[in-house]
Structures are given as structure tokens and as C-alpha cells.
Design a protein around this motif. Structure first.
Motif, PDB file in Angstrom:
ATOM      1  N   ILE A  23       0.922  -1.348   0.428  1.00 15.26           N
ATOM      2  CA  ILE A  23       0.257   0.129  -0.051  1.00 15.26           C
ATOM      3  C   ILE A  23       0.799   1.218   0.158  1.00 15.26           C
ATOM      4  N   SER A 136      10.330  -0.880   8.782  1.00 15.64           N
ATOM      5  CA  SER A 136      11.479  -0.897   8.033  1.00 15.64           C
ATOM      6  C   SER A 136      12.439   0.084   8.343  1.00 15.64           C
ATOM      7  N   PHE A 180       4.124  15.905   4.996  1.00 13.40           N
ATOM      8  CA  PHE A 180       5.177  15.759   5.519  1.00 13.40           C
ATOM      9  C   PHE A 180       5.266  16.384   6.959  1.00 13.40           C
TER      10      PHE A 180
HETATM   11  N1  LIG Z   1      12.721   4.327   4.658  1.00 17.22           N
HETATM   12  C1  LIG Z   1      12.848   4.716   4.096  1.00 17.22           C
HETATM   13  O1  LIG Z   1      14.289   5.780   3.744  1.00 17.22           O
HETATM   14  C2  LIG Z   1      11.776   6.067   3.692  1.00 17.22           C
HETATM   15  C3  LIG Z   1      12.101   6.720   2.840  1.00 17.22           C
HETATM   16  C4  LIG Z   1      11.190   8.187   3.245  1.00 17.22           C
HETATM   17  C5  LIG Z   1       9.352   7.758   2.465  1.00 17.22           C
HETATM   18  N2  LIG Z   1       9.818   6.907   3.665  1.00 17.22           N
HETATM   19  C6  LIG Z   1       8.473   6.686   4.834  1.00 17.22           C
HETATM   20  O2  LIG Z   1       7.264   6.305   4.185  1.00 17.22           O
HETATM   21  C7  LIG Z   1       5.623   6.197   3.878  1.00 17.22           C
HETATM   22  C8  LIG Z   1       5.711   7.466   2.720  1.00 17.22           C
HETATM   23  O3  LIG Z   1       6.644   8.486   2.522  1.00 17.22           O
HETATM   24  P1  LIG Z   1       6.947   8.705   0.899  1.00 17.22           P
HETATM   25  O4  LIG Z   1       8.284   9.615   0.662  1.00 17.22           O
HETATM   26  O5  LIG Z   1       6.547   7.339  -0.019  1.00 17.22           O
HETATM   27  O6  LIG Z   1       5.216   8.897   0.509  1.00 17.22           O
HETATM   28  P2  LIG Z   1       4.698   9.960  -0.500  1.00 17.22           P
HETATM   29  O7  LIG Z   1       3.706  10.938  -0.305  1.00 17.22           O
HETATM   30  O8  LIG Z   1       5.700  10.248  -1.411  1.00 17.22           O
HETATM   31  O9  LIG Z   1       3.575   8.735  -1.403  1.00 17.22           O
HETATM   32  C9  LIG Z   1       2.781   8.081  -0.083  1.00 17.22           C
HETATM   33  C10 LIG Z   1       2.403   6.848  -1.462  1.00 17.22           C
HETATM   34  O10 LIG Z   1       0.517   6.784  -0.677  1.00 17.22           O
HETATM   35  C11 LIG Z   1      -0.850   6.386  -0.921  1.00 17.22           C
HETATM   36  N3  LIG Z   1      -1.877   6.904  -0.013  1.00 17.22           N
HETATM   37  C12 LIG Z   1      -1.822   7.303   0.954  1.00 17.22           C
HETATM   38  N4  LIG Z   1      -3.010   7.519   1.350  1.00 17.22           N
HETATM   39  C13 LIG Z   1      -3.624   6.168   0.404  1.00 17.22           C
HETATM   40  C14 LIG Z   1      -4.746   5.431   0.841  1.00 17.22           C
HETATM   41  N5  LIG Z   1      -5.917   6.254   1.519  1.00 17.22           N
HETATM   42  N6  LIG Z   1      -5.075   4.458   0.099  1.00 17.22           N
HETATM   43  C15 LIG Z   1      -3.968   4.367  -0.546  1.00 17.22           C
HETATM   44  N7  LIG Z   1      -3.037   4.664  -0.750  1.00 17.22           N
HETATM   45  C16 LIG Z   1      -2.656   5.838  -0.364  1.00 17.22           C
HETATM   46  C17 LIG Z   1      -0.462   7.666  -2.320  1.00 17.22           C
HETATM   47  O11 LIG Z   1      -1.225   7.170  -2.624  1.00 17.22           O
HETATM   48  C18 LIG Z   1       1.013   7.101  -2.392  1.00 17.22           C
HETATM   49  O12 LIG Z   1       1.041   6.310  -3.389  1.00 17.22           O
HETATM   50  C19 LIG Z   1       6.616   6.870   5.208  1.00 17.22           C
HETATM   51  O13 LIG Z   1       5.953   6.983   5.830  1.00 17.22           O
HETATM   52  C20 LIG Z   1       7.769   7.812   5.701  1.00 17.22           C
HETATM   53  O14 LIG Z   1       8.115   8.249   6.255  1.00 17.22           O
HETATM   54  C21 LIG Z   1      10.370   6.060   4.717  1.00 17.22           C
END
Ligand SMILES: NC(=O)c1ccc[n+]([C@@H]2O[C@H](COP(=O)([O-])OP(=O)(O)OC[C@H]3O[C@@H](n4cnc5c(N)ncnc54)[C@H](O)[C@@H]3O)[C@@H](O)[C@H]2O)c1
Length: 370
Positions: A23, A136, A180
Motif C-alpha cells: 500500500i 522498515s 510531511f
Molecule cells: N525508509 C526510508 O528510507 C523512507 C524514505 C522515504 C519515506 N519513508 C516513509 O514511507 C512513508 C511514505 O513516504 P513517501 O515519501 O513514499 O510518501 P509519498 O507521499 O511520496 O507516497 C505515499 C503513497 O501513499 C499512497 N496513499 C496515501 N493515502 C492512501 C490511501 N488512503 N490509500 C492507499 N494509498 C494511499 C499515495 O497514493 C502514495 O502512493 C512515510 O511513512 C515515510 O516516512 C521511508
């Protein structure tokens, strides 16, 4: 789907194929998709995101049959064993709890949740469901971190009593005006987002001492002025969202046994280039890992050999990153020790971050777990 509350013996055992879903298809979700797609022991059966073009792009790329805008429909229909949750942080708890209650094993992105209260509800749900809940922490799978862990475990540094760690970006506020930088959605700024990786690595390297108190401060000198932005964060974009979180946080953490840890986290700062580091100080040696600069990652150990001062530069192996974090999750799912993997360690990280924010607000040291 396996039966909730009944750990299914058939799900254990190393050769069982698992049906998995993801997701969220932002940067983080794409790492999980790539990890599953490259693993011949799983079927990447379903994706959920709000962006049709990403569902089509990654669905087509990896032949994923299930594509859902509605994540609840995916959990109900896709007959999954396990799911990765890589959505905006405030959605981790409701999605993880629903998936666990449906009998799925869950790995969420870091941070586990927007605060420790939500993280605790996730752990309770994992315990009730008898399913794996993982978070993760991909950076602890870096080659330099795993090498330094081996150095620590060899005993060459002696007892560790102090550490410094930080992640300071030159210009890296994730998506100004996205989830964010909204306090309710993210739970916090630089410390919640990138400081948590460094906290995790430092405590992991130090042998998991409990953090007993936090004294922290937070600042927002870039974000409110629209400075320091970057391209991370694709979802939940709203015009004119105020910058509600910190772009720099510093913390002094007391550890059980009397040790201390300094943590600095910043999304934007007046420095030449991004800098990430963990420095450990032990009774018999010190060591540091550093990356982000033009010279690439480095690991250095200072100790004595045959009574002479010695500087060692261990050869660093491959980076594991998200692929290793996902592989670790799958390993836990295939183990017979699901109850040990209930997210409790990530909850402790969340409690430390909560204490840091409480300390910054109060302007005073805050005890943890007292
Ligand atoms: N481990 C790492 O190195 C790392 C790096 C970046 C982000 N993150 C974490 O990952 C998570 C996401 O970050 P991101 O940068 O990918 O965010 P993002 O905003 O770029 O992407 C979020 C995704 O979630 C989906 N989404 C949102 N609401 C939704 C819903 N109700 N149903 C289905 N899908 C839904 C969006 O459509 C999108 O595809 C955050 O918790 C962030 O802290 C971790």
C-alpha cells in the motif's frame, strides 16, 4: 488469507510461497515493490495507491494482478499473507491494525506511527492477532552499519559509553506543503523523518540500551520561509499548508548504565553537503561511519594493536537497504517465532521521539519509562 488469532503452521517453514501486497507507491513503496518483485519466493499479488498512473506503471512492470485505489478492498479481496504499508505516516496505524485483524503479517515504513500512542495500539493489535509486525529500518542494513556492528560485537571497542549521531541535509525538506510538514499527518519533522533512522542505528550498534531520559530542542528556520524544499512526498498535496513541524532538532539522551547519546537531525542547513554519521566511543576504541559527502561512505576504527595506536579501515560489504529489510520481514513471517516480532522495538523508538518533542516543548529533560 490465513486465519486471524490462529498462527497457521502452514505459513511457517522456509519454502512456503507468500502472497504479498504493497500500500503506497511513493518512493518508499516503490522500494518494497522492487524488493518483492526481485524475490522468487513471493507472489506480488496486489498494489494499492491513490495514483492511477502508478498503479498502472508498477502493476504492468511486475505483472501484478490486483490494483486497488481502496486499500480496504485490497485487504478484503486479495487473499494476501502479508502487506507492506508505505503511506503517509498517520495512516500506518489504521492500515496496520486492519491488516493484522484480517490475519495478515505487516511491515510498515518508518516511522512506525505519528506518535507512541498509535504505535502502542499497533503492537497490541499484533499481539491479539498473533501476526508479525515489523518496521522498515532499512539504513541499519547498510554495508557500513553491518560492518560496524561486527566490529562492536567483536569486543574491540570495549564498553561503549558515548555516541554521537546525526543526519543533516543541505536542502532536503520533503515536499513543502505535503503531509510531511503537517503535524497531525507526520507527527513531527526532521527528527521523526530522518533522525529516527540515526537513533535506530546508534541504539542497534550500542547493543540496545534503554533510553531513560531526553533533553531536546526543535527549530524551524527554513520551512516557514519556503526555503530548503526537495522533491520527496507525492501525496496529500494541498495548497497553502503551513509548515507546522521542525526542520532541525537536537537531543541529548541518557542511556541505562550511565551512557549518553547525542542526536542531531536536520532537513536543511547551511552546510556544504548532506552529512550522516554515527560515532561510537568505547573504553578500548572508537569508531565512526560517515556518508553523504563527495567521498562516499567510510568506516574508521581507532584502537590499539600490540600496545600501539592503530587506525583500521574495515572493508565494507554490500548495502542491503530495503531489500534486506523486506527479506528480514519475510524471514520472520516464515519463522516459528511470530510473537517475538510484534513491533515492540520500534515502539520504543517512538517513545524516545515522543519524549524528545515533549522535552523541546517543556524546555526541560523528560524521563522515559519512569
Ligand atoms: N525508509 C526510508 O528510507 C523512507 C524514505 C522515504 C519515506 N519513508 C516513509 O514511507 C512513508 C511514505 O513516504 P513517501 O515519501 O513514499 O510518501 P509519498 O507521499 O511520496 O507516497 C505515499 C503513497 O501513499 C499512497 N496513499 C496515501 N493515502 C492512501 C490511501 N488512503 N490509500 C492507499 N494509498 C494511499 C499515495 O497514493 C502514495 O502512493 C512515510 O511513512 C515515510 O516516512 C521511508
Amino acid at each position: 488469507m490465513t486465519d486471524a488469532l490462529q498462527p497457521d503452521a502452514a505459513a511457517q517453514g522456509s519454502d512456503r510461497r507468500l502472497r504479498v501486497g504493497v500500500i503506497g507507491l511513493g518512493w518508499a513503496g516503490q522500494q518494497h515493490v522492487a524488493a518483492y518483485a526481485a524475490d522468487p519466493t513471493v507472489d506480488l499479488a496486489a498494489l494499492s495507491a491513490m495514483e492511477d498512473h502508478l498503479l498502472a506503471q508498477f502493476g504492468d512492470l511486475h505483472d501484478v494482478p490486483g490494483r486497488y485505489q481502496d486499500w480496504q478492498q485490497m485487504i478484503a479481496e486479495a487473499e494476501l499473507d502479508a502487506v507492506s504499508i508505505a503511506t503517509p505516516t498517520f495512516l500506518h496505524a489504521p492500515m496496520a491494525i486492519a491488516a493484522l485483524e484480517a490475519g495478515l503479517h505487516v511491515i510498515t515504513e518508518k516511522p512506525m506511527a505519528e506518535n507512541a500512542e498509535s504505535a502502542a495500539r499497533m503492537v497490541e493489535a499484533a499481539n491479539r492477532a498473533g501476526r508479525v509486525l515489523d518496521v522498515s529500518f532499512n539504513h541499519r542494513q547498510r554495508g557500513d552499519v553491518t560492518a560496524l556492528k561486527q566490529v562492536v560485537d567483536s569486543g574491540v571497542l570495549g564498553t561503549l559509553y558515548y555516541a554521537k549521531t546525526g543526519w543533516i541535509r543541505r536542502q532536503g525538506i520533503p515536499g513543502l506543503g505535503t503531509w510531511f510538514t503537517k503535524a497531525k499527518s507526520s507527527g513531527g519533522g526532521a527528527m521523526m523523518d530522518i533522525g529516527i533512522h540515526m537513533l535506530d542505528m546508534a541504539l542497534h550498534l550500542m547493543g540496545e540500551p534503554e533510553v531513560t531520559a531526553a533533553s531536546a530542542s526543535t527549530h524551524a528556520e527554513f520551512g516557514p520561509l519556503g526555503r530548503g524544499g526537495s522533491g520527496f512526498g507525492i501525496s496529500q498535496v494541498e495548497e497553502g499548508v503551513p509548515f507546522e513541524v521542525e526542520d532541525l532538532a537536537t537531543a541529548f539522551l541518557r542511556l541505562e548504565g550511565g551512557g549518553t547519546l547525542l542526536l542531531e537531525s536536520s532537513w536543511a542547513q547551511w552546510i556544504p553537503h548532506d552529512l550522516c554519521y554515527v560515532t561510537l566511543y568505547g573504553a578500548d576504541g572508537g569508531a565512526t561511519i560517515e556518508w553523504g559527502g563527495p567521498d562516499g561512505p567510510s568506516i574508521t576504527v581507532w584502537t590499539e594493536v600490540a600496545g600501539m595506536p592503530a587506525v583500521l579501515e574495515p572493508v565494507v560489504g554490500e548495502d542491503g537497504r530495503h531489500a534486506a529489510a523486506v527479506a528480514g520481514f519475510l524471514h520472520k513471517v516464515r519463522s516459528d517465532s511470530w510473537a517475538e516480532h510484534n513491533g515492540a522495538l520500534a515502539l520504543r523508538r517512538a517513545e524516545v521521539i515522543d519524549a524528545c518533542y515533549a522535552s523541546a516543548k517543556a524546555g526541560a529533560e523528560v524521563a522515559i519509562g519512569a
